[in-house]
Design a protein around this motif. Structure first.
Motif, mmCIF file in Angstrom:
data_model
loop_
_atom_site.group_PDB
_atom_site.id
_atom_site.type_symbol
_atom_site.label_atom_id
_atom_site.label_comp_id
_atom_site.label_asym_id
_atom_site.label_seq_id
_atom_site.Cartn_x
_atom_site.Cartn_y
_atom_site.Cartn_z
ATOM 1 N N LEU A 632 57.617 53.561 -27.973
ATOM 2 C CA LEU A 632 56.407 52.885 -28.408
ATOM 3 C C LEU A 632 55.416 53.951 -28.869
ATOM 4 N N ASN A 633 55.047 53.942 -30.144
ATOM 5 C CA ASN A 633 54.142 54.955 -30.695
ATOM 6 C C ASN A 633 52.709 54.438 -30.761
ATOM 7 N N SER A 634 51.785 55.325 -31.031
ATOM 8 C CA SER A 634 50.372 54.948 -31.068
ATOM 9 C C SER A 634 50.101 54.012 -32.249
ATOM 10 N N GLY A 635 49.025 53.196 -32.123
ATOM 11 C CA GLY A 635 48.629 52.262 -33.167
ATOM 12 C C GLY A 635 49.370 50.931 -33.044
ATOM 13 N N TYR A 636 49.013 49.795 -33.786
ATOM 14 C CA TYR A 636 48.376 49.961 -35.054
ATOM 15 C C TYR A 636 47.217 48.967 -35.200
ATOM 16 N N ARG A 637 47.398 47.667 -34.793
ATOM 17 C CA ARG A 637 46.326 46.718 -35.027
ATOM 18 C C ARG A 637 46.259 45.694 -33.902
ATOM 19 N N CYS A 638 45.022 45.177 -33.696
ATOM 20 C CA CYS A 638 44.771 44.001 -32.865
ATOM 21 C C CYS A 638 43.850 43.119 -33.681
ATOM 22 N N GLY A 639 44.434 42.102 -34.335
ATOM 23 C CA GLY A 639 43.667 41.320 -35.293
ATOM 24 C C GLY A 639 43.261 42.192 -36.463
ATOM 25 N N ASN A 640 41.990 42.193 -36.802
ATOM 26 C CA ASN A 640 41.482 43.016 -37.907
ATOM 27 C C ASN A 640 40.979 44.374 -37.448
ATOM 28 N N GLU A 641 41.224 44.709 -36.186
ATOM 29 C CA GLU A 641 40.899 46.041 -35.682
ATOM 30 C C GLU A 641 42.113 46.941 -35.894
ATOM 31 N N PHE A 642 41.957 48.021 -36.646
ATOM 32 C CA PHE A 642 43.042 48.953 -36.912
ATOM 33 C C PHE A 642 42.822 50.174 -36.021
ATOM 34 N N LEU A 643 43.810 50.464 -35.149
ATOM 35 C CA LEU A 643 43.538 51.234 -33.939
ATOM 36 C C LEU A 643 44.426 52.455 -33.768
ATOM 37 N N ASN A 644 44.829 53.099 -34.832
ATOM 38 C CA ASN A 644 45.623 54.317 -34.683
ATOM 39 C C ASN A 644 44.850 55.356 -33.877
ATOM 40 N N GLY A 645 45.458 55.823 -32.782
ATOM 41 C CA GLY A 645 44.849 56.849 -31.971
ATOM 42 C C GLY A 645 43.642 56.387 -31.177
ATOM 43 N N ASN A 646 43.454 55.089 -31.013
ATOM 44 C CA ASN A 646 42.260 54.569 -30.361
ATOM 45 C C ASN A 646 42.529 54.342 -28.880
ATOM 46 N N ALA A 647 41.750 55.001 -28.008
ATOM 47 C CA ALA A 647 41.920 54.884 -26.559
ATOM 48 C C ALA A 647 41.036 53.794 -25.970
ATOM 49 N N ARG A 648 40.217 53.118 -26.773
ATOM 50 C CA ARG A 648 39.302 52.102 -26.262
ATOM 51 C C ARG A 648 39.876 50.696 -26.358
ATOM 52 N N TRP A 649 41.049 50.568 -26.930
ATOM 53 C CA TRP A 649 41.749 49.283 -26.992
ATOM 54 C C TRP A 649 43.097 49.450 -26.305
ATOM 55 N N GLU A 650 43.574 48.370 -25.702
ATOM 56 C CA GLU A 650 44.840 48.465 -24.985
ATOM 57 C C GLU A 650 45.804 47.352 -25.393
ATOM 58 N N ARG A 651 47.085 47.672 -25.190
ATOM 59 C CA ARG A 651 48.190 46.755 -25.477
ATOM 60 C C ARG A 651 48.752 46.278 -24.147
ATOM 61 N N LEU A 652 49.123 44.998 -24.059
ATOM 62 C CA LEU A 652 49.585 44.447 -22.794
ATOM 63 C C LEU A 652 50.775 43.530 -23.006
ATOM 64 N N VAL A 653 51.667 43.521 -22.019
ATOM 65 C CA VAL A 653 52.756 42.550 -21.953
ATOM 66 C C VAL A 653 52.720 41.925 -20.562
ATOM 67 N N TYR A 654 52.798 40.604 -20.512
ATOM 68 C CA TYR A 654 52.872 39.863 -19.259
ATOM 69 C C TYR A 654 54.235 39.168 -19.197
ATOM 70 N N VAL A 655 54.734 38.963 -17.992
ATOM 71 C CA VAL A 655 56.023 38.297 -17.797
ATOM 72 C C VAL A 655 55.827 37.123 -16.846
ATOM 73 N N ARG A 656 56.609 36.083 -17.054
ATOM 74 C CA ARG A 656 56.578 34.944 -16.145
ATOM 75 C C ARG A 656 57.998 34.481 -15.878
ATOM 76 N N ASP A 657 58.322 34.296 -14.604
ATOM 77 C CA ASP A 657 59.639 33.805 -14.229
ATOM 78 C C ASP A 657 59.647 32.290 -14.295
ATOM 79 N N GLN A 658 60.836 31.753 -14.085
ATOM 80 C CA GLN A 658 60.995 30.306 -14.197
ATOM 81 C C GLN A 658 60.111 29.574 -13.197
ATOM 82 N N ARG A 659 59.442 28.558 -13.652
ATOM 83 C CA ARG A 659 58.615 27.739 -12.784
ATOM 84 C C ARG A 659 59.352 26.447 -12.464
ATOM 85 N N PRO A 660 59.003 25.804 -11.353
ATOM 86 C CA PRO A 660 59.696 24.552 -10.988
ATOM 87 C C PRO A 660 59.576 23.524 -12.098
ATOM 88 N N ARG A 661 60.652 22.804 -12.289
ATOM 89 C CA ARG A 661 60.672 21.790 -13.338
ATOM 90 C C ARG A 661 61.020 20.433 -12.734
#
Length: 867
Positions: A632-661
């Motif tokens: 995973l390399n640095s950059g690139y965008r969050c919406g219209n914010e272009f963020l190469n080398g930007n330490a003030r914005w962060e990228r996130l991944v969340y996970v969810r397991d199976q819920r009762p059905r």
């Protein structure tokens, strides 16, 4: 013919008195002309070697004419020109792509009918990392698997912290070795940094015992500083207290700090922490029973039911892969039915990609065998690049248990992590699966290879098992308990399908993180846009689950600026490196490739990956992260914010397991995960027309008590209870002793023969508690009362007995007795009503014929079966 005679001369004038003059001589006749040709006559002619024919027209010979002009280097039509009409003759041309390309010209074909390029393409070769198109498919250096590498000293790879890495093909050359860990100076960290087989040696720790306490527990306090009365313990010269915030309590206040953390080489096991420790048979991260790992972290059978199939032949007793309590019937075949939970494909089994995909989509397991993984994979993923298993390895000892484990945090190893690793000399054998994209590696016969892996497809899982489990070589007891357990686990694995069907579709803005955490999402990756780590593989391993949510925001903001969610298999679907390629799911255009970029755009929106998506249309709903060589390399965008080398914005991944059905009573699956599907599940009683007898009511049996209504087992008791109430046979029930159920709920009724014939339960207990030891069937669910077949009209023996058609309904269903005249009718609706009253399965298919009688002609056999 002679010329015409000249005119006579004029007579001279007579002299005076003389005689008359003589007449002049006649003129001489003209010279005769050449002899001409007769029209239509032909003679042979020659024009510079072209022999043809000249024809007489109007007394004159016409031009020389030859045959039709062909491409042969000659003047065939005798017009003085050669090979006219073949415009591209002699022009330059080429054949083949890449390394196979060859130059030539258009030349005459052997039959002279036209021209063809005489260039001959070269033979394709295996693709190499050299910047050339070796296999001549128009692509350069494509689909080349990573090359294992290690630059450390011989004998240190795989020892201590040292690990090998991989080289990727980049710009026609192999990259640097990525991911390797080389020997480093030894540090006091309980690890073997210099990879000599010994941790914390070479004087790395001034006080090894104290260091072990500090490293394991996070802090250390000398015993002599312990305040009086503190609940602390000296272990190898260290006073250790937990949690860390209580250190001040011990060191300063002398208070009575309660929690004591023992700092020792082997801390006691903690059931429910997701790690299989000493004394635990499994640990699935919870202390809930009924899910395969009980509340004490011991393995328990998973309620199953249904069947599993062997596609192909096997020398081994495949039926013995499961236990009787699993409730799985063994079948032979290659087409799973609605009750199949697993399909095992041996070397001789013929597979159909469409059949496999449909089976996997509804939650099935497909298990491959040695040498079949690539063929099955290509059938399941026909739109992805073709894969081919690499070199074979292993010891061919007919085992599944690997010598090397990968992704030990995966639920597969959480459930089976207590198994010992297999010695390399006794592993099975199979082909390397390293090049299979988006698969999760689980194990290998040797380092730097993969022989056991999986990939989820829909609600199901494709297990890639490069081990010869179908062999049963006499005299070789290689199929050990570990292999048996792993195979049973794969066969029995069940999933309820997508996450509760409640994934929010589309790309969203301004999503509070707190709202996500409250419905089961948990963060599994977080990093700023200026970071070039971790590897994509590490993110995927840390984020294994049913569904993923990708997001971005400003650091410290409790609200996500952008978020989109989907099933794990959709969010991580590898679309390759092509600019416009996307995978559409849950209202989102996803794209993923670990050498290009990873991100999303709204469904229907085009993308331009260069390497990240640069389009402006709906830019506020686009998110993209750079990837390269598996990182995973640095950059690139969050919406219209272009963020190469930007330490003030962060990228996130969340996970969810199976819920009762909730159970879907029409989907032929076990959606709520209780081991009962559809009409066998009490939750479907109403929809299935079933009747549930009173809750907390037991119907007893005791040994072989044939005289007591034949209730010698739970099923016969349940059936008898249903029959007494006028219902159909029991479709489900539970079984336990009266005493055990009453201990859980004092209101449980142990009136053993409740509602059965006879007053058999009076005085049975006698106050002695004897009934508590008797097994009972309880929570009984019965099928609805069976329908009584109804006559469909006047009895008949043939059409002559009817003013219409005589139908022998016994041909359609055993519940339809005799032959009856078809009902009279005025329209199709009347026929439908008549056959519905008779219990027909498909009454709407009936029609009113021209003879005014209901007919089933053309609707198919059995259209009006009585039930």
């Amino acid at each position: 013919m002679g010329g015409q005679g000249g005119a006579g001369g004029m007579g001279g004038a007579g002299g005076m008195g003389g005689m008359g003059g003589m007449g002049g001589e006649g003129g001489q006749g003209g010279v005769g002309g050449d002899i001409g040709c007769r029209d239509g006559a032909q003679v042979e002619c020659d024009v510079d070697g072209c022999v043809g024919t000249s024809t007489c027209v109007n007394g004159e010979w016409g031009p020389c004419q030859g045959g039709a002009e062909i491409c042969d280097g000659a003047d065939n039509d005798c017009d003085g020109a050669t090979d006219e009409g073949f415009a591209d003759l002699g022009e330059r041309c080429s054949a083949g792509l890449g390394a196979c390309a060859a130059e030539g010209v258009f030349a005459c074909t052997p039959d002279g009918a036209g021209t063809a390029c005489n260039a001959v393409a070269g033979m394709p070769q295996a693709e190499q990392c050299d910047g050339a198109d070796n296999d001549c498919d128009g692509l350069v250096d494509e689909a080349l698997p990573p090359t294992p590498c290690y630059d450390g000293p011989v004998g240190t790879e795989g020892v201590g912290a040292c690990r090998g890495g991989q080289r990727q093909c980049e710009d026609g050359a192999l990259s640097a070795c990525v991911g390797q860990v080389l020997p480093a100076p030894e540090a006091c960290n309980m690890a073997d940094d210099d990879c000599n087989g010994v941790a914390d040696d070479a004087g790395a720790c001034a006080d090894p015992a104290r260091a072990r306490c500090e490293l394991a527990c996070g802090f250390v306090i000398a015993c002599e500083l312990a305040p009086p009365g503190a609940l602390a313990e000296c272990v190898q010269g260290c006073l250790v207290e937990a949690p860390p915030e209580q250190v001040a309590c011990i060191a300063n206040s002398g208070g009575d700090c309660a929690a004591v953390l023992r700092c020792a080489d082997q801390p006691p096991p903690q059931c429910g922490n997701g790690q299989v420790e000493e004394g635990e048979g499994c640990d699935d991260g919870n202390r809930v029973g009924g899910d395969g790992c009980d509340a004490n972290c011991q393995a328990e059978p998973v309620p199953a039911g249904g069947n599993f199939m062997l596609c192909g032949q096997s020398d081994r007793n495949v039926a013995g892969f499961v236990r009787p309590e699993d409730g799985l019937e063994f079948l032979q075949g290659c087409v799973p039915n609605a009750e199949t939970v697993a399909l095992l494909v041996s070397r001789t089994g013929a597979v159909d990609g469409a059949v496999l995909n449909a089976f996997l989509a509804r939650g099935g397991n497909v298990i491959t065998e040695y040498s079949r993984s690539d063929e099955v994979w290509n059938a399941v993923f026909p739109n992805e690049p073709v894969v081919q298993s690499a070199a074979q390895n292993g010891s061919c000892r007919d085992n599944l248990n690997p010598a090397v484990r990968y992704n030990e945090a995966d639920p597969f190893w959480v459930a089976n992590g207590a198994l010992p690793l297999e010695p390399a000399a006794s592993t099975g054998c199979g082909f390397d699966l390293t090049a299979f994209p988006n698969s999760v590696p689980l194990g290998a016969h040797s380092a730097d290879r993969v022989n056991l892996a999986y990939r989820d497809v829909g609600a199901g899982r494709l297990w890639l098992v490069e081990g010869d489990w179908q062999d049963n070589q006499q005299g070789m007891a290689d199929w050990n308990a570990s292999s048996q357990q792993l195979m049973r686990h794969m066969i029995r694995r069940r999933r309820g399908g997508p996450v509760a069907g409640d994934l929010v579709p589309g790309v969203r803005q301004n999503v509070p993180e707190e709202a996500l955490l409250g419905i089961g999402w948990r963060p599994c990756f977080r990093g700023t846009y200026d970071q070039n780590q971790p590897t994509v593989a590490q993110i995927l391993a840390d984020c294994r689950g049913e569904a993923l949510l990708m997001a971005c925001r400003q650091v410290g903001d409790p609200t996500l600026a952008l978020a989109a969610e989907g099933l794990y298999a959709d969010v991580t679907f590898d679309v390759g490196g092509a600019q416009p390629a996307v995978h559409t799911a849950n209202g989102v255009n996803w794209y993923f490739n670990n050498n290009t970029s990873w991100g999303f755009a709204p469904e229907g929106a085009a993308v331009n990956r260069n390497s990240c998506d640069t389009l402006d249309e709906q830019g506020e709903l686009r998110m993209c992260w750079h990837t390269s060589a598996g990182n995973l390399n640095s950059g690139y965008r969050c919406g219209n914010e272009f963020l190469n080398g930007n330490a003030r914005w962060e990228r996130l991944v969340y996970v969810r397991d199976q819920r009762p059905r909730a159970e879907d009573c029409a989907a032929r699956g076990d959606e709520d995960g209780n081991g009962l599907a559809d009409c066998a599940d009490p939750a479907c009683a109403e929809q299935c027309g079933q009747v549930r007898l009173g809750e907390l009511q037991g119907y007893g049996h005791h040994g072989d008590c044939e005289t007591f209504n034949g209730c010698n087992n739970a099923q016969t008791c349940a059936d008898a209870a249903c029959a007494f109430g006028g219902h159909g046979a029991a479709v489900s029930w539970q079984e336990d002793t009266c005493g055990a159920r009453r201990a859980l709920d004092p209101t449980f009724d142990c009136d053993l023969f409740h509602n059965l014939d006879g007053d058999l339960d009076q005085g049975w207990d006698g106050g002695l508690g004897f009934c508590d030891d008797i097994m009972v069937a309880y929570d009984v669910v019965c099928a609805a009362a069976p329908r009584v077949p109804q006559d469909l009209g006047q009895p008949c023996m043939g059409d002559v007995d009817c003013d219409g058609v005589c139908w022998d309904f016994s041909q359609y269903d055993p519940f339809c007795f005799g032959a009856f005249c078809s009902a009279p009718c005025q329209n199709d609706q009347e026929c439908g009503e008549a056959f519905a009253a008779a219990g027909a399965q498909n009454p709407g298919a009936s029609t009113c014929g021209e003879d005014g009688r209901c007919t089933v002609i053309g609707t198919g056999f059995g259209a009006f079966a009585c039930q």
